[in-house]
Scaffold this motif. Structure first.
Motif, PDB file in Angstrom:
ATOM      1  N   GLU A 122      29.573  55.309  25.086  1.00 46.44           N
ATOM      2  CA  GLU A 122      30.466  56.475  26.579  1.00 46.44           C
ATOM      3  C   GLU A 122      29.356  57.585  27.033  1.00 46.44           C
ATOM      4  O   GLU A 122      29.472  58.318  27.779  1.00 46.44           O
ATOM      5  N   LEU A 123      28.996  58.579  25.956  1.00 46.44           N
ATOM      6  CA  LEU A 123      27.923  59.323  25.597  1.00 46.44           C
ATOM      7  C   LEU A 123      26.855  58.951  24.916  1.00 46.44           C
ATOM      8  O   LEU A 123      26.937  58.000  24.199  1.00 46.44           O
ATOM      9  N   ALA A 124      25.924  59.945  25.230  1.00 44.08           N
ATOM     10  CA  ALA A 124      24.668  59.551  24.504  1.00 44.08           C
ATOM     11  C   ALA A 124      24.597  59.791  22.942  1.00 44.08           C
ATOM     12  O   ALA A 124      25.375  60.478  22.524  1.00 44.08           O
ATOM     13  N   SER A 125      24.357  58.807  21.766  1.00 47.32           N
ATOM     14  CA  SER A 125      24.221  58.914  20.832  1.00 47.32           C
ATOM     15  C   SER A 125      22.819  59.648  20.631  1.00 47.32           C
ATOM     16  O   SER A 125      22.366  59.607  21.167  1.00 47.32           O
ATOM     17  N   PHE A 126      22.833  60.190  19.219  1.00 49.28           N
ATOM     18  CA  PHE A 126      21.396  60.626  18.547  1.00 49.28           C
ATOM     19  C   PHE A 126      20.375  59.715  17.676  1.00 49.28           C
ATOM     20  O   PHE A 126      21.153  59.142  16.207  1.00 49.28           O
ATOM     21  N   ILE A 127      19.103  59.386  18.213  1.00 49.55           N
ATOM     22  CA  ILE A 127      18.488  58.280  17.960  1.00 49.55           C
ATOM     23  C   ILE A 127      17.454  59.587  17.135  1.00 49.55           C
ATOM     24  O   ILE A 127      16.553  60.008  18.132  1.00 49.55           O
ATOM     25  N   ASP A 128      16.597  59.747  16.165  1.00 50.43           N
ATOM     26  CA  ASP A 128      15.771  60.505  15.610  1.00 50.43           C
ATOM     27  C   ASP A 128      14.462  59.648  15.690  1.00 50.43           C
ATOM     28  O   ASP A 128      14.446  58.407  15.376  1.00 50.43           O
ATOM     29  N   TYR A 129      13.089  59.848  15.555  1.00 46.51           N
ATOM     30  CA  TYR A 129      12.245  59.283  15.277  1.00 46.51           C
ATOM     31  C   TYR A 129      11.675  58.742  13.963  1.00 46.51           C
ATOM     32  O   TYR A 129      11.498  57.617  13.948  1.00 46.51           O
ATOM     33  N   HIS A 130      12.687  58.885  12.752  1.00 44.99           N
ATOM     34  CA  HIS A 130      12.678  57.806  11.765  1.00 44.99           C
ATOM     35  C   HIS A 130      13.467  56.662  12.267  1.00 44.99           C
ATOM     36  O   HIS A 130      12.864  55.319  11.827  1.00 44.99           O
ATOM     37  N   SER A 131      14.241  56.229  12.325  1.00 37.17           N
ATOM     38  CA  SER A 131      15.165  55.464  13.507  1.00 37.17           C
ATOM     39  C   SER A 131      13.669  54.232  13.755  1.00 37.17           C
ATOM     40  O   SER A 131      13.498  53.061  14.322  1.00 37.17           O
ATOM     41  N   MET A 132      12.840  55.292  15.079  1.00 38.67           N
ATOM     42  CA  MET A 132      12.492  54.514  15.594  1.00 38.67           C
ATOM     43  C   MET A 132      11.485  53.869  15.430  1.00 38.67           C
ATOM     44  O   MET A 132      10.851  52.448  15.733  1.00 38.67           O
ATOM     45  N   PHE A 133      10.326  54.410  14.276  1.00 36.53           N
ATOM     46  CA  PHE A 133       9.289  53.531  13.592  1.00 36.53           C
ATOM     47  C   PHE A 133      10.064  52.623  11.984  1.00 36.53           C
ATOM     48  O   PHE A 133       9.752  51.778  12.413  1.00 36.53           O
ATOM     49  N   ALA A 134      11.315  52.848  12.106  1.00 38.36           N
ATOM     50  CA  ALA A 134      12.382  51.282  11.086  1.00 38.36           C
ATOM     51  C   ALA A 134      12.080  50.986  12.311  1.00 38.36           C
ATOM     52  O   ALA A 134      13.087  49.392  12.053  1.00 38.36           O
ATOM     53  N   SER A 135      12.253  50.691  13.536  1.00 36.13           N
ATOM     54  CA  SER A 135      12.665  49.414  14.839  1.00 36.13           C
ATOM     55  C   SER A 135      11.971  49.518  15.057  1.00 36.13           C
ATOM     56  O   SER A 135      11.991  48.253  16.383  1.00 36.13           O
ATOM     57  N   VAL A 136      10.682  49.352  15.243  1.00 30.88           N
ATOM     58  CA  VAL A 136       9.475  49.080  16.159  1.00 30.88           C
ATOM     59  C   VAL A 136       8.711  47.474  16.256  1.00 30.88           C
ATOM     60  O   VAL A 136       8.582  46.824  16.773  1.00 30.88           O
ATOM     61  N   HIS A 137       9.838  47.203  15.028  1.00 31.36           N
ATOM     62  CA  HIS A 137       9.456  45.598  15.347  1.00 31.36           C
ATOM     63  C   HIS A 137      10.944  44.382  15.678  1.00 31.36           C
ATOM     64  O   HIS A 137       9.962  43.279  15.325  1.00 31.36           O
ATOM     65  N   ILE A 138      11.689  45.445  16.882  1.00 29.83           N
ATOM     66  CA  ILE A 138      12.196  44.706  17.176  1.00 29.83           C
ATOM     67  C   ILE A 138      11.749  44.673  18.650  1.00 29.83           C
ATOM     68  O   ILE A 138      10.954  45.317  18.888  1.00 29.83           O
ATOM     69  N   PRO A 139      11.630  43.707  18.938  1.00 34.80           N
ATOM     70  CA  PRO A 139      11.185  43.422  20.244  1.00 34.80           C
ATOM     71  C   PRO A 139      11.102  44.802  21.374  1.00 34.80           C
ATOM     72  O   PRO A 139      13.036  45.085  21.912  1.00 34.80           O
ATOM     73  N   ALA A 140      10.168  45.421  22.238  1.00 34.75           N
ATOM     74  CA  ALA A 140      10.061  46.276  22.684  1.00 34.75           C
ATOM     75  C   ALA A 140      11.841  46.264  23.770  1.00 34.75           C
ATOM     76  O   ALA A 140      12.019  47.034  24.487  1.00 34.75           O
ATOM     77  N   SER A 141      11.527  45.172  24.560  1.00 31.18           N
ATOM     78  CA  SER A 141      12.879  44.898  25.779  1.00 31.18           C
ATOM     79  C   SER A 141      13.932  45.100  24.987  1.00 31.18           C
ATOM     80  O   SER A 141      14.407  46.504  25.581  1.00 31.18           O
ATOM     81  N   ARG A 142      14.281  44.511  24.225  1.00 28.50           N
ATOM     82  CA  ARG A 142      15.630  44.758  23.230  1.00 28.50           C
ATOM     83  C   ARG A 142      15.967  46.021  22.989  1.00 28.50           C
ATOM     84  O   ARG A 142      16.683  46.854  23.157  1.00 28.50           O
ATOM     85  N   LEU A 143      14.589  46.718  22.023  1.00 31.12           N
ATOM     86  CA  LEU A 143      15.029  47.695  22.130  1.00 31.12           C
ATOM     87  C   LEU A 143      15.420  48.989  22.993  1.00 31.12           C
ATOM     88  O   LEU A 143      15.946  50.152  23.270  1.00 31.12           O
ATOM     89  N   GLU A 144      14.507  48.600  23.930  1.00 31.25           N
ATOM     90  CA  GLU A 144      15.093  49.153  25.203  1.00 31.25           C
ATOM     91  C   GLU A 144      16.438  49.884  25.471  1.00 31.25           C
ATOM     92  O   GLU A 144      16.411  50.502  25.790  1.00 31.25           O
ATOM     93  N   ASN A 145      16.228  48.164  25.554  1.00 34.63           N
ATOM     94  CA  ASN A 145      17.234  48.098  26.814  1.00 34.63           C
ATOM     95  C   ASN A 145      18.799  49.065  25.872  1.00 34.63           C
ATOM     96  O   ASN A 145      19.976  49.452  26.562  1.00 34.63           O
ATOM     97  N   PHE A 146      18.967  48.584  24.377  1.00 39.15           N
ATOM     98  CA  PHE A 146      19.574  49.680  23.421  1.00 39.15           C
ATOM     99  C   PHE A 146      19.646  50.893  23.783  1.00 39.15           C
ATOM    100  O   PHE A 146      20.903  51.346  23.783  1.00 39.15           O
ATOM    101  N   LEU A 147      18.773  51.126  23.114  1.00 34.87           N
ATOM    102  CA  LEU A 147      18.475  52.537  23.755  1.00 34.87           C
ATOM    103  C   LEU A 147      19.100  53.318  25.550  1.00 34.87           C
ATOM    104  O   LEU A 147      19.731  54.353  25.383  1.00 34.87           O
TER     105      LEU A 147
END
Length: 256
Positions: A159-184
């Protein structure tokens, strides 16, 4: 004359932390609709307890043992669940608005349709956690792997923007880029920013990543006491810190 059937004992939900723990110690495990607003259950051992639809808003549950507990539909708004063990717990439909889940163990837990508005999941273990249809908004995801969120079906409602830090991004680079982008994007991050975050996390590796996690404390002699306290605080929080008095080679001069 027909024999009268004995009446079944009437269930009464526990009204205090002391009553709940005493009944659990006697072997009782079913406590649905317990009235425990603001209860202090710090380090309580309640594994496998049935607390479905319990009223636990504002409860203190840090370091509590709640593995495999049934908390479906429970009200845990503003509850403190720091470092709580919720492994395998059923939290479907639970209200976790503004709850603190820092360092909580949520592996294998079910948070389907849970309300996580403004909840803090910093460093929470969310491996194999279900977020199907969970409600997000101003939710803090810091130092977590976003895999389960990206694969939720149906996806979380943001409903509103969530906070996602760079540690989470580094931990999530194994996720297919399109799927990760869709969630972000669903989490409220603009498309261009989401692409940049993914690209940056993918490119930065090894020494560059270590450098980004390092801190150099620069100070003059009059500020050495404060610099020492800052160094110790950062060190306790696992930040790599260089402090001249700690790391300088013998005979090396400070320019401060």
């Amino acid at each position: 004359m027909a024999k009268r059937r004995p009446s079944a004992s009437r269930y009464l939900p526990p009204q205090s932390a002391e009553e709940l723990l005493a009944r659990y110690a006697r072997g009782e495990r079913r406590f649905p609709r317990a009235e425990l607003h603001g209860a202090d259950l710090t380090v309580a051992k309640l594994s496998g307890a049935d607390l479905s639809r319990a009223k636990l808003s504002g409860a203190k549950l840090s370091d509590a043992k709640l593995s495999d507990a049934k908390l479906r539909g429970a009200d845990l708004a503003e509850a403190d669940l720091t470092s709580a063990d919720l492994t395998g717990a059923d939290l479907a439909d639970a209200i976790l608005i503004s709850a603190t889940l820092t360092d909580a163990k949520l592996g294998g837990a079910d948070l389907s349709r849970a309300d996580l508005y403004a909840a803090n999941l910093c460093s929470a273990d969310i491996r194999n956690t279900r977020f199907d249809g969970a409600r997000l908004g101003m939710t803090i995801f810091a130092d977590v792997d976003l895999f389960q969120l990206c694969n939720a079906d149906p996806p979380p409602v943001c409903e509103l923007a969530s906070f996602i830090d760079y540690h989470s991004m580094f931990a999530s680079v194994h996720i297919p880029a399109s799927r990760l982008e869709n969630f972000l994007i669903r989490a409220g991050i603009p498309s261009a920013a989401a692409q940049y975050m993914i690209n940056a996390a993918t490119v930065v590796r090894g020494s560059d990543w270590n450098m980004m996690r390092s801190t150099f404390v620069s100070y003059g002699s009059p500020d050495e006491r404060f610099a020492r306290k800052l160094y110790e605080a950062l060190h306790r929080n696992r930040v790599r810190v260089f402090l001249f008095s700690e790391h300088a080679e013998p005979g090396e001069k400070s320019t401060g």
